[in-house]
Design a protein around this motif. Structure first.
Motif, PDB file in Angstrom:
ATOM      1  N   CYS A 100      15.798   5.145   1.581  1.00 20.50           N
ATOM      2  CA  CYS A 100      14.944   5.375   2.757  1.00 20.50           C
ATOM      3  C   CYS A 100      13.614   4.661   2.537  1.00 20.50           C
ATOM      4  N   ARG A 101      13.122   3.996   3.561  1.00 19.24           N
ATOM      5  CA  ARG A 101      11.831   3.310   3.469  1.00 19.24           C
ATOM      6  C   ARG A 101      10.711   4.330   3.638  1.00 19.24           C
ATOM      7  N   SER A 102       9.988   4.585   2.554  1.00 21.13           N
ATOM      8  CA  SER A 102       8.948   5.617   2.588  1.00 21.13           C
ATOM      9  C   SER A 102       7.760   5.220   3.451  1.00 21.13           C
ATOM     10  N   CYS A 103       7.561   3.931   3.665  1.00 20.01           N
ATOM     11  CA  CYS A 103       6.427   3.491   4.484  1.00 20.01           C
ATOM     12  C   CYS A 103       6.714   3.615   5.980  1.00 20.01           C
ATOM     13  N   GLN A 104       7.940   3.941   6.337  1.00 17.90           N
ATOM     14  CA  GLN A 104       8.325   4.046   7.742  1.00 17.90           C
ATOM     15  C   GLN A 104       8.800   5.447   8.116  1.00 17.90           C
ATOM     16  N   THR A 105       8.674   6.398   7.204  1.00 20.13           N
ATOM     17  CA  THR A 105       9.200   7.741   7.422  1.00 20.13           C
ATOM     18  C   THR A 105       8.073   8.766   7.424  1.00 20.13           C
ATOM     19  N   LEU A 106       7.973   9.550   8.489  1.00 22.57           N
ATOM     20  CA  LEU A 106       6.973  10.614   8.551  1.00 22.57           C
ATOM     21  C   LEU A 106       7.426  11.811   7.731  1.00 22.57           C
ATOM     22  N   CYS A 107       6.475  12.449   7.088  1.00 21.61           N
ATOM     23  CA  CYS A 107       6.766  13.664   6.327  1.00 21.61           C
ATOM     24  C   CYS A 107       7.175  14.781   7.276  1.00 21.61           C
ATOM     25  N   GLU A 108       8.120  15.587   6.817  1.00 15.99           N
ATOM     26  CA  GLU A 108       8.573  16.755   7.559  1.00 15.99           C
ATOM     27  C   GLU A 108       8.525  17.966   6.640  1.00 15.99           C
ATOM     28  N   PRO A 109       8.304  19.144   7.194  1.00 10.95           N
ATOM     29  CA  PRO A 109       8.245  20.351   6.364  1.00 10.95           C
ATOM     30  C   PRO A 109       9.536  20.527   5.554  1.00 10.95           C
ATOM     31  N   THR A 160       1.466  12.198   8.297  1.00 16.81           N
ATOM     32  CA  THR A 160       1.410  11.409   7.069  1.00 16.81           C
ATOM     33  C   THR A 160       2.770  10.782   6.796  1.00 16.81           C
ATOM     34  N   ILE A 161       2.767   9.522   6.395  1.00 17.18           N
ATOM     35  CA  ILE A 161       4.023   8.883   6.006  1.00 17.18           C
ATOM     36  C   ILE A 161       4.350   9.246   4.563  1.00 17.18           C
ATOM     37  N   VAL A 162       5.622   9.152   4.219  1.00 17.39           N
ATOM     38  CA  VAL A 162       6.078   9.546   2.890  1.00 17.39           C
ATOM     39  C   VAL A 162       5.397   8.713   1.803  1.00 17.39           C
ATOM     40  N   ALA A 163       5.205   7.423   2.013  1.00 20.14           N
ATOM     41  CA  ALA A 163       4.554   6.576   1.007  1.00 20.14           C
ATOM     42  C   ALA A 163       3.156   7.095   0.675  1.00 20.14           C
ATOM     43  N   ALA A 164       2.415   7.515   1.683  1.00 15.78           N
ATOM     44  CA  ALA A 164       1.073   8.058   1.453  1.00 15.78           C
ATOM     45  C   ALA A 164       1.143   9.385   0.705  1.00 15.78           C
ATOM     46  N   ALA A 165       2.115  10.211   1.040  1.00 16.07           N
ATOM     47  CA  ALA A 165       2.278  11.494   0.347  1.00 16.07           C
ATOM     48  C   ALA A 165       2.598  11.271  -1.128  1.00 16.07           C
ATOM     49  N   ILE A 166       3.433  10.296  -1.413  1.00 15.06           N
ATOM     50  CA  ILE A 166       3.773   9.981  -2.805  1.00 15.06           C
ATOM     51  C   ILE A 166       2.522   9.532  -3.553  1.00 15.06           C
ATOM     52  N   ALA A 167       1.726   8.678  -2.922  1.00 12.76           N
ATOM     53  CA  ALA A 167       0.482   8.212  -3.547  1.00 12.76           C
ATOM     54  C   ALA A 167      -0.482   9.381  -3.764  1.00 12.76           C
ATOM     55  N   LEU A 168      -0.583  10.281  -2.780  1.00 15.85           N
ATOM     56  CA  LEU A 168      -1.444  11.454  -2.924  1.00 15.85           C
ATOM     57  C   LEU A 168      -0.988  12.355  -4.067  1.00 15.85           C
ATOM     58  N   ALA A 169       0.296  12.319  -4.370  1.00 17.30           N
ATOM     59  CA  ALA A 169       0.841  13.106  -5.480  1.00 17.30           C
ATOM     60  C   ALA A 169       0.582  12.429  -6.827  1.00 17.30           C
ATOM     61  N   GLY A 170      -0.062  11.254  -6.793  1.00 14.16           N
ATOM     62  CA  GLY A 170      -0.423  10.576  -8.033  1.00 14.16           C
ATOM     63  C   GLY A 170       0.631   9.642  -8.582  1.00 14.16           C
ATOM     64  N   ARG A 171       1.634   9.338  -7.786  1.00 15.34           N
ATOM     65  CA  ARG A 171       2.707   8.447  -8.249  1.00 15.34           C
ATOM     66  C   ARG A 171       2.410   7.006  -7.832  1.00 15.34           C
TER      67      ARG A 171
END
Length: 81
Positions: A65-74, A20-31
């Motif tokens: 950091c560009r959230s649409c180009q960064t993969l989520c990391e633990p 998952t990319i960071v932008a998607a994670a942010i959207a999933l968090a409701g932001r």
């Protein structure tokens, strides 16, 4: 199946699938607001390709950091403000 990834978005714990990319994670968090412009206008992803720079966030203390180009990391810590 790979284990899900847990990260922090503005202090909120979020769990997402691997890849998952960071932008998607942010959207999933409701932001919907990722940052503010210099004129305090809300900004978020526009192009999804890393060109517009509207999705910039702070990741692990690194600003812009560009959230649409960064993969989520633990354990990643993302700040949208």
């Amino acid at each position: 199946m790979k284990k899900p990834i847990e990260l922090q978005i503005d202090g909120q714990s979020v769990t997402v699938p691997t890849g998952t990319i960071v932008a998607a994670a942010i959207a999933l968090a409701g932001r919907t607001r990722f940052r503010e412009s210099v004129r305090k206008q809300p900004r978020g992803p526009l192009c999804g390709m890393g060109i517009c720079m509207e999705c910039r966030v702070t990741i692990d203390g690194r600003p812009h950091c560009r959230s649409c180009q960064t993969l989520c990391e633990p354990g990643m810590e993302v700040t949208t403000t």
